[in-house]
Structures are given as C-alpha cells and as structure tokens.
Write a protein that holds these residues in place. Structure first.
Motif, PDB file in Angstrom:
ATOM      1  N   ALA A  87     -17.244   3.507  -7.593  1.00  0.00           N
ATOM      2  CA  ALA A  87     -18.240   3.316  -6.612  1.00  0.00           C
ATOM      3  C   ALA A  87     -18.816   1.914  -5.969  1.00  0.00           C
ATOM      4  CB  ALA A  87     -19.389   4.451  -6.874  1.00  0.00           C
ATOM      5  N   ASN A  88     -18.983   1.103  -6.954  1.00  0.00           N
ATOM      6  CA  ASN A  88     -19.710  -0.138  -6.726  1.00  0.00           C
ATOM      7  C   ASN A  88     -18.921  -1.143  -5.850  1.00  0.00           C
ATOM      8  OD1 ASN A  88     -21.963   0.580  -8.034  1.00  0.00           O
ATOM      9  ND2 ASN A  88     -21.614  -0.729 -10.042  1.00  0.00           N
ATOM     10  N   TYR A  89     -17.346  -0.509  -5.934  1.00  0.00           N
ATOM     11  CA  TYR A  89     -16.823  -1.461  -4.870  1.00  0.00           C
ATOM     12  C   TYR A  89     -16.387  -0.690  -3.578  1.00  0.00           C
ATOM     13  CZ  TYR A  89     -13.336  -5.001  -3.130  1.00  0.00           C
ATOM     14  OH  TYR A  89     -12.959  -6.136  -2.359  1.00  0.00           O
ATOM     15  N   VAL A  90     -16.184   0.588  -3.805  1.00  0.00           N
ATOM     16  CA  VAL A  90     -15.358   1.188  -2.618  1.00  0.00           C
ATOM     17  C   VAL A  90     -16.625   1.696  -1.864  1.00  0.00           C
ATOM     18  CG1 VAL A  90     -14.257   3.460  -2.085  1.00  0.00           C
ATOM     19  CG2 VAL A  90     -13.347   1.986  -3.967  1.00  0.00           C
ATOM     20  N   PHE A  91     -17.593   2.210  -2.359  1.00  0.00           N
ATOM     21  CA  PHE A  91     -18.798   3.073  -1.561  1.00  0.00           C
ATOM     22  C   PHE A  91     -19.865   2.321  -1.042  1.00  0.00           C
ATOM     23  CE2 PHE A  91     -22.472   6.003  -1.424  1.00  0.00           C
ATOM     24  CZ  PHE A  91     -21.903   6.622  -0.263  1.00  0.00           C
ATOM     25  N   TRP A  92     -20.793   1.684  -2.171  1.00  0.00           N
ATOM     26  CA  TRP A  92     -22.127   1.444  -1.687  1.00  0.00           C
ATOM     27  C   TRP A  92     -22.115   0.010  -1.138  1.00  0.00           C
ATOM     28  CZ3 TRP A  92     -25.784   4.358  -2.644  1.00  0.00           C
ATOM     29  CH2 TRP A  92     -25.917   5.287  -3.821  1.00  0.00           C
ATOM     30  N   PRO A  93     -21.016  -0.913  -0.937  1.00  0.00           N
ATOM     31  CA  PRO A  93     -21.246  -1.743   0.039  1.00  0.00           C
ATOM     32  C   PRO A  93     -20.960  -1.189   1.607  1.00  0.00           C
ATOM     33  CG  PRO A  93     -19.847  -2.503  -1.746  1.00  0.00           C
ATOM     34  CD  PRO A  93     -20.138  -1.002  -1.825  1.00  0.00           C
ATOM     35  N   THR A  94     -20.428  -0.248   1.708  1.00  0.00           N
ATOM     36  CA  THR A  94     -20.427   0.501   3.030  1.00  0.00           C
ATOM     37  C   THR A  94     -21.777   0.659   3.667  1.00  0.00           C
ATOM     38  OG1 THR A  94     -20.225   2.620   2.358  1.00  0.00           O
ATOM     39  CG2 THR A  94     -18.141   1.525   2.584  1.00  0.00           C
ATOM     40  N   LEU A  95     -22.940   1.092   2.810  1.00  0.00           N
ATOM     41  CA  LEU A  95     -24.246   1.190   3.221  1.00  0.00           C
ATOM     42  C   LEU A  95     -24.755  -0.141   3.633  1.00  0.00           C
ATOM     43  CD1 LEU A  95     -25.225   4.112   0.665  1.00  0.00           C
ATOM     44  CD2 LEU A  95     -24.256   4.487   3.189  1.00  0.00           C
ATOM     45  N   LEU A  96     -24.619  -1.087   2.854  1.00  0.00           N
ATOM     46  CA  LEU A  96     -25.199  -2.428   3.097  1.00  0.00           C
ATOM     47  C   LEU A  96     -24.634  -3.496   3.673  1.00  0.00           C
ATOM     48  CD1 LEU A  96     -26.419  -2.244  -0.920  1.00  0.00           C
ATOM     49  CD2 LEU A  96     -27.714  -1.459   1.113  1.00  0.00           C
ATOM     50  N   VAL A  97     -23.275  -3.613   3.661  1.00  0.00           N
ATOM     51  CA  VAL A  97     -22.664  -4.514   4.367  1.00  0.00           C
ATOM     52  C   VAL A  97     -22.037  -4.194   5.726  1.00  0.00           C
ATOM     53  CG1 VAL A  97     -20.915  -6.330   4.194  1.00  0.00           C
ATOM     54  CG2 VAL A  97     -22.269  -5.566   2.267  1.00  0.00           C
ATOM     55  N   PRO A  98     -22.316  -4.505   6.720  1.00  0.00           N
ATOM     56  CA  PRO A  98     -21.763  -4.283   8.203  1.00  0.00           C
ATOM     57  C   PRO A  98     -20.369  -4.591   8.229  1.00  0.00           C
ATOM     58  CG  PRO A  98     -23.807  -5.601   8.683  1.00  0.00           C
ATOM     59  CD  PRO A  98     -23.681  -5.567   7.067  1.00  0.00           C
ATOM     60  N   GLY A  99     -19.399  -3.737   8.435  1.00  0.00           N
ATOM     61  CA  GLY A  99     -18.168  -3.744   8.803  1.00  0.00           C
ATOM     62  C   GLY A  99     -17.191  -3.895   7.401  1.00  0.00           C
ATOM     63  N   TRP A 100     -18.008  -3.473   6.289  1.00  0.00           N
ATOM     64  CA  TRP A 100     -17.197  -3.519   4.890  1.00  0.00           C
ATOM     65  C   TRP A 100     -16.360  -2.344   4.959  1.00  0.00           C
ATOM     66  CZ3 TRP A 100     -17.358  -6.326   0.516  1.00  0.00           C
ATOM     67  CH2 TRP A 100     -16.860  -5.728  -0.638  1.00  0.00           C
ATOM     68  N   GLU A 101     -14.820  -2.570   4.841  1.00  0.00           N
ATOM     69  CA  GLU A 101     -13.885  -1.490   4.597  1.00  0.00           C
ATOM     70  C   GLU A 101     -13.163  -1.942   3.509  1.00  0.00           C
ATOM     71  OE1 GLU A 101     -11.677  -1.598   8.326  1.00  0.00           O
ATOM     72  OE2 GLU A 101     -13.437  -1.124   9.462  1.00  0.00           O
ATOM     73  N   VAL A 102     -12.512  -0.989   2.802  1.00  0.00           N
ATOM     74  CA  VAL A 102     -11.490  -1.040   1.731  1.00  0.00           C
ATOM     75  C   VAL A 102     -10.389  -0.287   1.903  1.00  0.00           C
ATOM     76  CG1 VAL A 102     -11.453  -0.612  -0.571  1.00  0.00           C
ATOM     77  CG2 VAL A 102     -13.672  -0.941   0.271  1.00  0.00           C
ATOM     78  N   SER A 103      -9.009  -0.957   2.298  1.00  0.00           N
ATOM     79  CA  SER A 103      -8.046  -0.433   2.346  1.00  0.00           C
ATOM     80  C   SER A 103      -7.556   0.447   1.192  1.00  0.00           C
ATOM     81  CB  SER A 103      -6.920  -1.420   2.565  1.00  0.00           C
ATOM     82  OG  SER A 103      -6.768  -2.353   1.249  1.00  0.00           O
ATOM     83  N   ALA A 104      -6.533   1.218   1.556  1.00  0.00           N
ATOM     84  CA  ALA A 104      -6.109   2.182   0.651  1.00  0.00           C
ATOM     85  C   ALA A 104      -5.360   1.444  -0.413  1.00  0.00           C
ATOM     86  CB  ALA A 104      -4.927   3.158   1.382  1.00  0.00           C
ATOM     87  N   GLU A 105      -4.776   0.385  -0.242  1.00  0.00           N
ATOM     88  CA  GLU A 105      -4.171  -0.362  -1.353  1.00  0.00           C
ATOM     89  C   GLU A 105      -5.085  -0.994  -2.285  1.00  0.00           C
ATOM     90  OE1 GLU A 105      -3.502  -0.848   1.876  1.00  0.00           O
ATOM     91  OE2 GLU A 105      -1.593   0.264   1.868  1.00  0.00           O
TER      92      GLU A 105
END
Length: 210
Positions: free
Chosen positions: A164-182
């Motif tokens: 969660a600390n890499y895949v999810f939480w930054p999406t709430l705090l960092v504009p444009g944060w995206e994590v690819s499937a890979e």
C-alpha cells in the motif's frame, strides 16, 4: 425474486452507489441527501429508501462492496508461502488501484473531523475483514510449518503496508502519481521476498532465526 428482478435490483443498486460516490465527492457527505442521490441515479426515492434507509447504511454498503472485490477467487491453500503471498499481494494491489477505493478514502479523509463514523465504517466493514483474511492465511501457514510467526498481526500489517505504501497512498498525496501494472507486480514480488526471508522456515531465503 425472479432472476430478471434480481438483475434489475442489482443494476439499480449499482446506479445508486455510483451516484452517491460522485455526490459525496462533489458536495461532501453532509450536504448530500438521499433524495439528491435518488435524483442523480435516476431511481425513485422509494426504491432507494427500500435498499438504503439511511445515508450511513448506503455508505456502509459502498465500503463493503468496494473491499469485497478482494474476495474474488478462492483463498490460497497453505503449503506454498511464496505462491500464497503472491496471490494475496496481487489481489491487494489490484484492489487498491481501483478508482473507487481512492474515492472512498478521499471522502473519509475530507469528512473525518465531522463524521468520524465514516472512518469507523471504512475500517470495520472494509480494511479489517481483508486484514483478517490475510491474518488467517498466515496462521494457516504457521500451523502447516512453512512459516514461524510469533506476531501474526504485525506480519500481516507489514506485508500489506509494503504494498500500500507504494501502490496506494501516494495517489492521495502526489499529483499525477501512477503505478504501472509491471511496477505493481514488482512491488508485490519484493514484499513477498521480504516476508518470506523473515518468516519462512523452508526454501530459498528462509529465516534461520531460532
């Protein structure tokens, strides 16, 4: 109910939940009424009140249904900790990547000062049941002898937190944060390796702690 009426009821339920989520984000939980949700979803007030007599009940359903997608598929069988944790980790990463999950957390965070019960619903109807399923799996592995875990609550929290600390939480705090499937797959793999190295009793990287 007939199959047809069940399908219609499910379709209306989905419309209600989608409208509620949009309005909670747009207007806030307090300013969103059930009547407004009925109007936005295109269903009658009677239909909405029959399924959700209160706004709190509707929010509880939103949380439960959002987290329930993690339960799709059978739980992994004990005996192969790498395969089991990988299955759980992939499901969790996919769940957290769903837009509805981000929306739910944004609603809870925005309304927390006035409506702490929303956070309670998010935890008790969403996070806690999923956590308990992971905890139960680790206990099964412990009983099978594939891992040695003294504090299973901490182990489950650590494993889910690494994802969660890499895949999810930054999406709430960092504009444009995206994590690819890979990238998400890589995050899960590393979480599995770390957990296995710490707790596994057999196989590559198994812990040698007494």
């Amino acid at each position: 109910m007939t199959t047809y009426h069940q399908r219609i009821a499910q379709e209306k339920r989905a419309l209600i939940l989608a409208a509620a989520t949009a309005l909670f984000l747009e207007l806030g939980y307090d300013r969103t009424s059930l009547a407004r949700i009925a109007e936005r979803s295109g269903v009658s007030r009677a239909t909405l009140f029959k399924q959700f007599p209160t706004k709190a009940a509707l929010f509880d359903a939103m949380v439960t249904e959002s987290w329930s997608t993690a339960d799709e598929g059978d739980p992994p069988q004990a005996g192969d900790i790498v395969n089991g944790l990988s299955t759980i980790g992939r499901r969790y990463a996919e769940l957290l990547s769903h837009p509805r999950m981000t929306d739910l957390f944004r609603i809870v965070i925005a309304e927390l000062p006035r409506f702490p019960e929303l956070a309670n619903a998010q935890f008790s109807h969403g996070k806690l049941p999923y956590f308990e399923s992971v905890r139960g799996y680790l206990l099964a592995e412990h009983e099978a002898g594939t891992v040695r875990v003294e504090d299973v609550d901490l182990a489950a929290t650590q494993f889910l937190g690494m994802i969660a600390n890499y895949v999810f939480w930054p999406t709430l705090l960092v504009p444009g944060w995206e994590v690819s499937a890979e990238r998400a797959a890589q995050v899960v793999d590393e979480a599995v390796r770390t957990t296995t190295a710490r707790y596994a009793t057999t196989g590559p990287g198994a812990s040698t702690d007494d």
